[in-house]
Design a protein around this motif. Structure first.
Motif, PDB file in Angstrom:
ATOM      1  N   ILE A 160       4.796  -9.246  -3.678  1.00 11.35           N
ATOM      2  CA  ILE A 160       4.092  -8.304  -4.541  1.00 11.35           C
ATOM      3  C   ILE A 160       3.541  -9.121  -5.703  1.00 11.35           C
ATOM      4  O   ILE A 160       4.300  -9.689  -6.482  1.00 11.35           O
ATOM      5  N   THR A 161       2.223  -9.229  -5.800  1.00 11.01           N
ATOM      6  CA  THR A 161       1.616 -10.082  -6.819  1.00 11.01           C
ATOM      7  C   THR A 161       1.135  -9.317  -8.036  1.00 11.01           C
ATOM      8  O   THR A 161       0.985  -9.897  -9.099  1.00 11.01           O
ATOM      9  N   SER A 162       0.880  -8.028  -7.887  1.00 14.37           N
ATOM     10  CA  SER A 162       0.497  -7.240  -9.065  1.00 14.37           C
ATOM     11  C   SER A 162       0.729  -5.757  -8.831  1.00 14.37           C
ATOM     12  O   SER A 162       0.620  -5.260  -7.702  1.00 14.37           O
ATOM     13  N   ILE A 163       1.090  -5.100  -9.916  1.00 18.48           N
ATOM     14  CA  ILE A 163       1.229  -3.645  -9.938  1.00 18.48           C
ATOM     15  C   ILE A 163       0.651  -3.176 -11.267  1.00 18.48           C
ATOM     16  O   ILE A 163       0.961  -3.746 -12.316  1.00 18.48           O
ATOM     17  N   SER A 164      -0.181  -2.163 -11.217  1.00 17.64           N
ATOM     18  CA  SER A 164      -0.665  -1.569 -12.463  1.00 17.64           C
ATOM     19  C   SER A 164      -0.548  -0.060 -12.365  1.00 17.64           C
ATOM     20  O   SER A 164      -0.661   0.522 -11.281  1.00 17.64           O
ATOM     21  N   ILE A 165      -0.275   0.565 -13.502  1.00 15.91           N
ATOM     22  CA  ILE A 165      -0.161   2.020 -13.585  1.00 15.91           C
ATOM     23  C   ILE A 165      -1.168   2.505 -14.611  1.00 15.91           C
ATOM     24  O   ILE A 165      -1.253   1.960 -15.710  1.00 15.91           O
ATOM     25  N   ASP A 166      -1.941   3.514 -14.251  1.00 22.03           N
ATOM     26  CA  ASP A 166      -2.893   4.146 -15.162  1.00 22.03           C
ATOM     27  C   ASP A 166      -2.480   5.586 -15.370  1.00 22.03           C
ATOM     28  O   ASP A 166      -2.154   6.285 -14.407  1.00 22.03           O
ATOM     29  N   ALA A 167      -2.476   6.012 -16.625  1.00 22.01           N
ATOM     30  CA  ALA A 167      -2.051   7.369 -16.950  1.00 22.01           C
ATOM     31  C   ALA A 167      -2.918   7.910 -18.084  1.00 22.01           C
ATOM     32  O   ALA A 167      -2.670   7.648 -19.253  1.00 22.01           O
ATOM     33  N   GLY A 168      -3.963   8.653 -17.727  1.00 24.82           N
ATOM     34  CA  GLY A 168      -4.827   9.284 -18.720  1.00 24.82           C
ATOM     35  C   GLY A 168      -4.276  10.634 -19.147  1.00 24.82           C
ATOM     36  O   GLY A 168      -3.388  11.197 -18.502  1.00 24.82           O
ATOM     37  N   VAL A 169      -4.821  11.150 -20.203  1.00 23.80           N
ATOM     38  CA  VAL A 169      -4.391  12.445 -20.730  1.00 23.80           C
ATOM     39  C   VAL A 169      -4.690  13.544 -19.710  1.00 23.80           C
ATOM     40  O   VAL A 169      -5.814  13.681 -19.224  1.00 23.80           O
ATOM     41  N   GLU A 170      -3.668  14.307 -19.367  1.00 22.52           N
ATOM     42  CA  GLU A 170      -3.770  15.435 -18.437  1.00 22.52           C
ATOM     43  C   GLU A 170      -4.416  15.040 -17.108  1.00 22.52           C
ATOM     44  O   GLU A 170      -5.178  15.797 -16.522  1.00 22.52           O
ATOM     45  N   GLU A 171      -4.093  13.831 -16.636  1.00 22.33           N
ATOM     46  CA  GLU A 171      -4.536  13.376 -15.324  1.00 22.33           C
ATOM     47  C   GLU A 171      -3.319  12.942 -14.521  1.00 22.33           C
ATOM     48  O   GLU A 171      -2.246  12.737 -15.078  1.00 22.33           O
ATOM     49  N   ASN A 172      -3.483  12.815 -13.223  1.00 23.35           N
ATOM     50  CA  ASN A 172      -2.409  12.280 -12.402  1.00 23.35           C
ATOM     51  C   ASN A 172      -2.237  10.798 -12.701  1.00 23.35           C
ATOM     52  O   ASN A 172      -3.212  10.057 -12.750  1.00 23.35           O
ATOM     53  N   ALA A 173      -1.006  10.363 -12.901  1.00 25.98           N
ATOM     54  CA  ALA A 173      -0.740   8.935 -13.086  1.00 25.98           C
ATOM     55  C   ALA A 173      -0.884   8.252 -11.736  1.00 25.98           C
ATOM     56  O   ALA A 173      -0.386   8.733 -10.717  1.00 25.98           O
ATOM     57  N   THR A 174      -1.593   7.138 -11.708  1.00 24.29           N
ATOM     58  CA  THR A 174      -1.841   6.410 -10.470  1.00 24.29           C
ATOM     59  C   THR A 174      -1.370   4.966 -10.592  1.00 24.29           C
ATOM     60  O   THR A 174      -1.224   4.438 -11.694  1.00 24.29           O
ATOM     61  N   TYR A 175      -1.122   4.345  -9.440  1.00 25.88           N
ATOM     62  CA  TYR A 175      -0.752   2.933  -9.407  1.00 25.88           C
ATOM     63  C   TYR A 175      -1.687   2.189  -8.470  1.00 25.88           C
ATOM     64  O   TYR A 175      -2.310   2.772  -7.578  1.00 25.88           O
ATOM     65  N   SER A 176      -1.769   0.889  -8.678  1.00 24.47           N
ATOM     66  CA  SER A 176      -2.429  -0.032  -7.753  1.00 24.47           C
ATOM     67  C   SER A 176      -1.457  -1.167  -7.497  1.00 24.47           C
ATOM     68  O   SER A 176      -0.820  -1.652  -8.432  1.00 24.47           O
ATOM     69  N   VAL A 177      -1.339  -1.590  -6.252  1.00 28.96           N
ATOM     70  CA  VAL A 177      -0.427  -2.672  -5.898  1.00 28.96           C
ATOM     71  C   VAL A 177      -1.166  -3.657  -5.001  1.00 28.96           C
ATOM     72  O   VAL A 177      -1.984  -3.260  -4.168  1.00 28.96           O
ATOM     73  N   SER A 178      -0.894  -4.956  -5.209  1.00 30.59           N
ATOM     74  CA  SER A 178      -1.440  -6.014  -4.361  1.00 30.59           C
ATOM     75  C   SER A 178      -0.301  -6.861  -3.843  1.00 30.59           C
ATOM     76  O   SER A 178       0.633  -7.183  -4.576  1.00 30.59           O
ATOM     77  N   LEU A 179      -0.387  -7.230  -2.570  1.00 30.19           N
ATOM     78  CA  LEU A 179       0.619  -8.067  -1.934  1.00 30.19           C
ATOM     79  C   LEU A 179      -0.084  -9.239  -1.254  1.00 30.19           C
ATOM     80  O   LEU A 179      -1.038  -9.030  -0.508  1.00 30.19           O
ATOM     81  N   GLN A 180       0.373 -10.453  -1.543  1.00 32.44           N
ATOM     82  CA  GLN A 180      -0.192 -11.655  -0.951  1.00 32.44           C
ATOM     83  C   GLN A 180       0.681 -12.080   0.214  1.00 32.44           C
ATOM     84  O   GLN A 180       1.891 -12.253   0.066  1.00 32.44           O
ATOM     85  N   GLY A 181       0.059 -12.263   1.379  1.00 30.50           N
ATOM     86  CA  GLY A 181       0.793 -12.664   2.560  1.00 30.50           C
ATOM     87  C   GLY A 181       1.457 -14.011   2.414  1.00 30.50           C
ATOM     88  O   GLY A 181       0.930 -14.916   1.772  1.00 30.50           O
ATOM     89  N   ASN A 182       2.635 -14.144   3.004  1.00 32.15           N
ATOM     90  CA  ASN A 182       3.396 -15.393   2.997  1.00 32.15           C
ATOM     91  C   ASN A 182       3.652 -15.769   4.462  1.00 32.15           C
ATOM     92  O   ASN A 182       4.557 -15.241   5.087  1.00 32.15           O
ATOM     93  N   GLY A 183       2.808 -16.618   5.006  1.00 31.42           N
ATOM     94  CA  GLY A 183       2.927 -16.966   6.425  1.00 31.42           C
ATOM     95  C   GLY A 183       1.963 -16.161   7.260  1.00 31.42           C
ATOM     96  O   GLY A 183       0.981 -15.595   6.766  1.00 31.42           O
ATOM     97  N   SER A 184       2.268 -16.068   8.538  1.00 22.81           N
ATOM     98  CA  SER A 184       1.347 -15.454   9.483  1.00 22.81           C
ATOM     99  C   SER A 184       1.375 -13.930   9.440  1.00 22.81           C
ATOM    100  O   SER A 184       2.342 -13.327   8.999  1.00 22.81           O
ATOM    101  N   LEU A 185       0.308 -13.356   9.930  1.00 25.06           N
ATOM    102  CA  LEU A 185       0.162 -11.904  10.111  1.00 25.06           C
ATOM    103  C   LEU A 185       0.039 -11.692  11.601  1.00 25.06           C
ATOM    104  O   LEU A 185      -0.837 -12.264  12.247  1.00 25.06           O
ATOM    105  N   ALA A 186       0.943 -10.901  12.163  1.00 25.93           N
ATOM    106  CA  ALA A 186       0.921 -10.710  13.620  1.00 25.93           C
ATOM    107  C   ALA A 186       0.755  -9.247  13.973  1.00 25.93           C
ATOM    108  O   ALA A 186       1.088  -8.378  13.232  1.00 25.93           O
TER     109      ALA A 186
END
Length: 136
Positions: free
Chosen positions: A110-136
């Motif tokens: 997990i390389t980054s996580i951010s949370i956004d929370a505006g007034v009277e809005e749904n709080a949202t997150y963004s997450v990024s994951l960097q692969g370590n090795g192969s993807l099968a």
């Protein structure tokens, strides 16, 4: 041609690499998989002024967005933050579709996580994951 409904495309995670992910990333609203390959220059004088390349390193990244959940489950926003801050931030990730059951699987950090929370809005997150090795 089988067109995939984007609602069926999901990210599954479990903490600790090497196990099979079974739980969906909670309250996800989007999912993305990016695969890239570096090229090695192999241009010579015999290339007639054109660049020649050979295949190099491949890498991959998974990212997603969703609604914030701060309960203490592994695939909640709090669980992702806790995992990223732990001494073992590597997770096992699956990216694919529930309709066909086809998934790409690999270990990632997990390389980054951010949370956004505006007034009277749904709080949202963004997450990024960097692969370590192969993807099968």
């Amino acid at each position: 041609m089988a067109i995939v409904n984007a609602t069926d495309v999901i990210i599954k995670l479990i903490d600790g690499a090497g196990n099979t992910p079974t739980a969906n990333l909670l309250f996800a609203t989007s999912a993305s998989l990016s695969i890239s390959m570096d090229l090695r220059d192999s241009t010579t004088k015999a290339s007639n002024g054109f660049q020649d390349n050979l295949a190099g390193l491949k890498s991959w990244e998974v990212s997603g967005d969703g609604f914030v959940d701060l309960t203490s489950t592994a695939n909640s926003t709090k669980g992702l933050i806790d995992q990223m801050l732990s001494s073992t931030p590597e997770v096992e990730v699956r990216f694919g579709t529930t309709a066909s059951g086809e998934f790409y699987t690999g270990s990632a950090f997990i390389t980054s996580i951010s949370i956004d929370a505006g007034v009277e809005e749904n709080a949202t997150y963004s997450v990024s994951l960097q692969g370590n090795g192969s993807l099968a």
